[in-house]
Scaffold this active site. Structure first.
Site, PDB file in Angstrom:
ATOM      1  N   ARG A 211       0.859  -1.183   0.000  1.00  0.00           N
ATOM      2  CA  ARG A 211       0.000   0.000   0.000  1.00  0.00           C
ATOM      3  C   ARG A 211       0.900   1.239   0.000  1.00  0.00           C
ATOM      4  NH1 ARG A 211      -3.654  -2.609  -1.675  1.00  0.00           N
ATOM      5  NH2 ARG A 211      -5.564  -3.195  -0.591  1.00  0.00           N
ATOM      6  N   HIS A 259      -1.528   0.742  -9.833  1.00  0.00           N
ATOM      7  CA  HIS A 259      -2.176  -0.276  -8.983  1.00  0.00           C
ATOM      8  C   HIS A 259      -2.713  -1.421  -9.865  1.00  0.00           C
ATOM      9  CE1 HIS A 259      -4.329  -0.960  -4.885  1.00  0.00           C
ATOM     10  NE2 HIS A 259      -4.150  -2.117  -5.513  1.00  0.00           N
TER      11      HIS A 259
HETATM   12  P1  NDP Z   1      -1.761 -11.862   4.072  1.00  0.00           P
HETATM   13  O1  NDP Z   1      -2.626 -11.333   5.153  1.00  0.00           O
HETATM   14  O2  NDP Z   1      -2.033 -13.215   3.530  1.00  0.00           O
HETATM   15  O3  NDP Z   1      -0.228 -11.835   4.531  1.00  0.00           O
HETATM   16  C1  NDP Z   1       0.313 -10.764   5.228  1.00  0.00           C
HETATM   17  C2  NDP Z   1       1.773 -11.081   5.547  1.00  0.00           C
HETATM   18  O4  NDP Z   1       2.369  -9.906   6.124  1.00  0.00           O
HETATM   19  C3  NDP Z   1       1.936 -12.210   6.565  1.00  0.00           C
HETATM   20  O5  NDP Z   1       3.050 -13.015   6.203  1.00  0.00           O
HETATM   21  C4  NDP Z   1       2.250 -11.472   7.865  1.00  0.00           C
HETATM   22  O6  NDP Z   1       3.080 -12.170   8.783  1.00  0.00           O
HETATM   23  C5  NDP Z   1       3.018 -10.270   7.342  1.00  0.00           C
HETATM   24  N1  NDP Z   1       2.938  -9.159   8.300  1.00  0.00           N
HETATM   25  C6  NDP Z   1       1.845  -8.485   8.714  1.00  0.00           C
HETATM   26  N2  NDP Z   1       2.188  -7.555   9.626  1.00  0.00           N
HETATM   27  C7  NDP Z   1       3.522  -7.666   9.800  1.00  0.00           C
HETATM   28  C8  NDP Z   1       4.467  -7.003  10.620  1.00  0.00           C
HETATM   29  N3  NDP Z   1       4.102  -6.025  11.469  1.00  0.00           N
HETATM   30  N4  NDP Z   1       5.769  -7.388  10.553  1.00  0.00           N
HETATM   31  C9  NDP Z   1       6.136  -8.377   9.711  1.00  0.00           C
HETATM   32  N5  NDP Z   1       5.293  -9.051   8.900  1.00  0.00           N
HETATM   33  C10 NDP Z   1       4.005  -8.694   8.952  1.00  0.00           C
HETATM   34  O7  NDP Z   1      -1.825 -10.767   2.892  1.00  0.00           O
HETATM   35  P2  NDP Z   1      -1.722 -11.008   1.329  1.00  0.00           P
HETATM   36  O8  NDP Z   1      -0.453 -11.703   1.049  1.00  0.00           O
HETATM   37  O9  NDP Z   1      -2.980 -11.607   0.801  1.00  0.00           O
HETATM   38  O10 NDP Z   1      -1.698  -9.483   0.793  1.00  0.00           O
HETATM   39  C11 NDP Z   1      -0.727  -8.546   1.245  1.00  0.00           C
HETATM   40  C12 NDP Z   1      -1.115  -7.147   0.783  1.00  0.00           C
HETATM   41  O11 NDP Z   1      -0.887  -6.998  -0.624  1.00  0.00           O
HETATM   42  C13 NDP Z   1      -2.585  -6.760   0.918  1.00  0.00           C
HETATM   43  O12 NDP Z   1      -2.922  -6.439   2.248  1.00  0.00           O
HETATM   44  C14 NDP Z   1      -2.664  -5.563  -0.009  1.00  0.00           C
HETATM   45  O13 NDP Z   1      -2.297  -4.389   0.692  1.00  0.00           O
HETATM   46  C15 NDP Z   1      -1.604  -5.848  -1.063  1.00  0.00           C
HETATM   47  N6  NDP Z   1      -2.177  -6.132  -2.386  1.00  0.00           N
HETATM   48  C16 NDP Z   1      -1.769  -5.372  -3.447  1.00  0.00           C
HETATM   49  C17 NDP Z   1      -2.235  -5.619  -4.709  1.00  0.00           C
HETATM   50  C18 NDP Z   1      -1.735  -4.822  -5.874  1.00  0.00           C
HETATM   51  O14 NDP Z   1      -2.237  -4.981  -6.985  1.00  0.00           O
HETATM   52  N7  NDP Z   1      -0.730  -3.981  -5.692  1.00  0.00           N
HETATM   53  C19 NDP Z   1      -3.212  -6.685  -4.982  1.00  0.00           C
HETATM   54  C20 NDP Z   1      -3.567  -7.418  -3.799  1.00  0.00           C
HETATM   55  C21 NDP Z   1      -3.065  -7.148  -2.561  1.00  0.00           C
HETATM   56  P3  NDP Z   1       2.613 -13.555   9.472  1.00  0.00           P
HETATM   57  O15 NDP Z   1       2.534 -14.555   8.334  1.00  0.00           O
HETATM   58  O16 NDP Z   1       3.708 -13.868  10.409  1.00  0.00           O
HETATM   59  O17 NDP Z   1       1.289 -13.299  10.102  1.00  0.00           O
HETATM   60  C1  OXD Z   2      -6.217  -5.779  -3.153  1.00  0.00           C
HETATM   61  C2  OXD Z   2      -5.743  -4.790  -4.083  1.00  0.00           C
HETATM   62  O1  OXD Z   2      -6.017  -5.585  -1.942  1.00  0.00           O
HETATM   63  O2  OXD Z   2      -6.214  -4.798  -5.220  1.00  0.00           O
HETATM   64  O3  OXD Z   2      -6.782  -6.801  -3.600  1.00  0.00           O
HETATM   65  O4  OXD Z   2      -4.877  -3.978  -3.762  1.00  0.00           O
END
Ligand code: NDP
Ligand code: OXD
Length: 296
Positions: A211, A259
């Site tokens: 983000r 995005h």
């Molecule tokens: P998940 O919820 O599946 O995974 C989040 C990961 O981040 C986990 O491994 C978690 O650790 C880690 N994490 C969270 N907080 C912390 C922290 N404070 N310190 C270290 N690690 C942390 O999310 P997704 O993989 O599904 O998606 C990630 C993000 O990608 C979404 O929230 C969105 O913002 C972004 N996104 C962007 C898109 C784009 O087109 N640019 C499309 C889709 C999503 P743990 O495993 O240990 O809990």
């Molecule tokens: C999502 C994104 O969170 O599109 O799926 O960023």
């Protein structure tokens, strides 16, 4: 499409407080959201479930008065695959030194950049969830030296992992490319700042697919202008569309994409939100619910 998938429900579009006023408060039992206007959902006392139409839930949780009901997100394997393609492309861009070629092209300069094999390029993935895991596997399959960083530790035969904020400097120290695939939470807001960039090795590149709020833009510009960082590929921004006067558009070391790294298929979103509405109204636990205390 929603109406076709779930003819038993009446769907209303609520863009603002005025739209919300026009709907009988007791009639609203579920909400399907993307940037819901703050304070609107608390008007509905019968609300049982809130679904984000995306993988991220940050803009839904941003409502300080969001009712205490389950919040769900979309999980689409094709979204993860699309993200892996985007990050592989961005990694290859730096690995094969297309940034140098693009700069040389402007000067009509014929210069073959130094090339290296994939295992010599070290890529760090921050966030090892649904997306980060898939991306790490994909890059490891391409032969890159991959490590990952998350909140909690895990074992993976293909890539080493680091866990927690104490391990962050060590994780960052030797990475040629650092990729953000973190969710936006109070703990990750502004995580790419002066300190983080200083912990990255000179000449590293940064890719942000999480983000926009993860990044402190002036700190990135300082790190690029001082020559400490090699370049940045940015797909997400705190304000989207990116403002016309943003210095990121024209910075020679920044590539902006709109995005577009990946998104869930419309059919998948509809299927998952409708399933969760039905489950919630039947008193069953929803699928893909997030942990509201963690914020993801
Ligand atoms: P998940 O919820 O599946 O995974 C989040 C990961 O981040 C986990 O491994 C978690 O650790 C880690 N994490 C969270 N907080 C912390 C922290 N404070 N310190 C270290 N690690 C942390 O999310 P997704 O993989 O599904 O998606 C990630 C993000 O990608 C979404 O929230 C969105 O913002 C972004 N996104 C962007 C898109 C784009 O087109 N640019 C499309 C889709 C999503 P743990 O495993 O240990 O809990
Ligand atoms: C999502 C994104 O969170 O599109 O799926 O960023």
């Amino acid at each position: 499409m929603l109406e076709e998938a779930a003819p038993e429900f009446d769907f209303q579009l609520i863009r603002n407080a005025e739209d919300a006023q026009a709907v009988p408060a007791d009639a609203v039992k579920g909400a399907i959201c993307w940037h819901p206007p703050h304070g609107v959902l608390k008007r509905f006392p019968q609300l049982q479930i809130v679904s984000s139409v995306a993988a991220g839930v940050d803009n839904t949780l941003a409502d300080p008065e969001l009712p205490q009901v389950p919040v769900c997100r979309v999980i689409d394997p094709n979204l993860a695959r699309g993200m892996a393609e985007y990050v592989a492309w961005a990694t290859l861009y730096y690995h094969r030194r297309f940034d140098e070629v693009a700069a040389d092209r402007a000067a009509r300069s014929w210069r073959t950049p130094v090339q290296q094999a994939a295992p010599q390029t070290r890529v760090g993935i921050m966030g090892l969830g649904v997306l980060g895991n898939t991306v790490a596997d994909y890059l490891a399959n391409l032969g890159f030296d991959v490590t990952g960083w998350a909140r909690t530790a895990r074992d993976n035969p293909a890539w080493r992992t680091y866990a927690g904020s104490d391990a962050l400097p060590e994780f960052l120290a030797d990475r040629d490319v650092v990729v953000c695939l973190l969710p936006l939470t109070p703990l990750t807001n502004g995580i790419f700042n002066q300190q983080t960039f200083a912990a990255m090795q000179p000449g590293a590149a940064f890719i942000n697919c999480g983000r926009g709020e993860h990044l402190v833009v002036p700190h990135l510009l300082d790190a690029l202008d001082s020559g400490h960082l090699r370049g940045a590929m940015l797909d997400v921004f705190a304000r989207e569309p990116l403002a016309q006067d943003s210095p990121l558009w024209s910075h020679p070391k920044v590539l902006v994409t709109p995005h577009m790294a990946s998104s869930a298929r419309f059919e998948v979103i509809v299927e998952q939100v409708v399933t969760n509405l039905r489950r919630a109204f039947a008193g069953e636990a929803p699928v893909n619910a997030i942990d509201r205390t963690r914020g993801y």
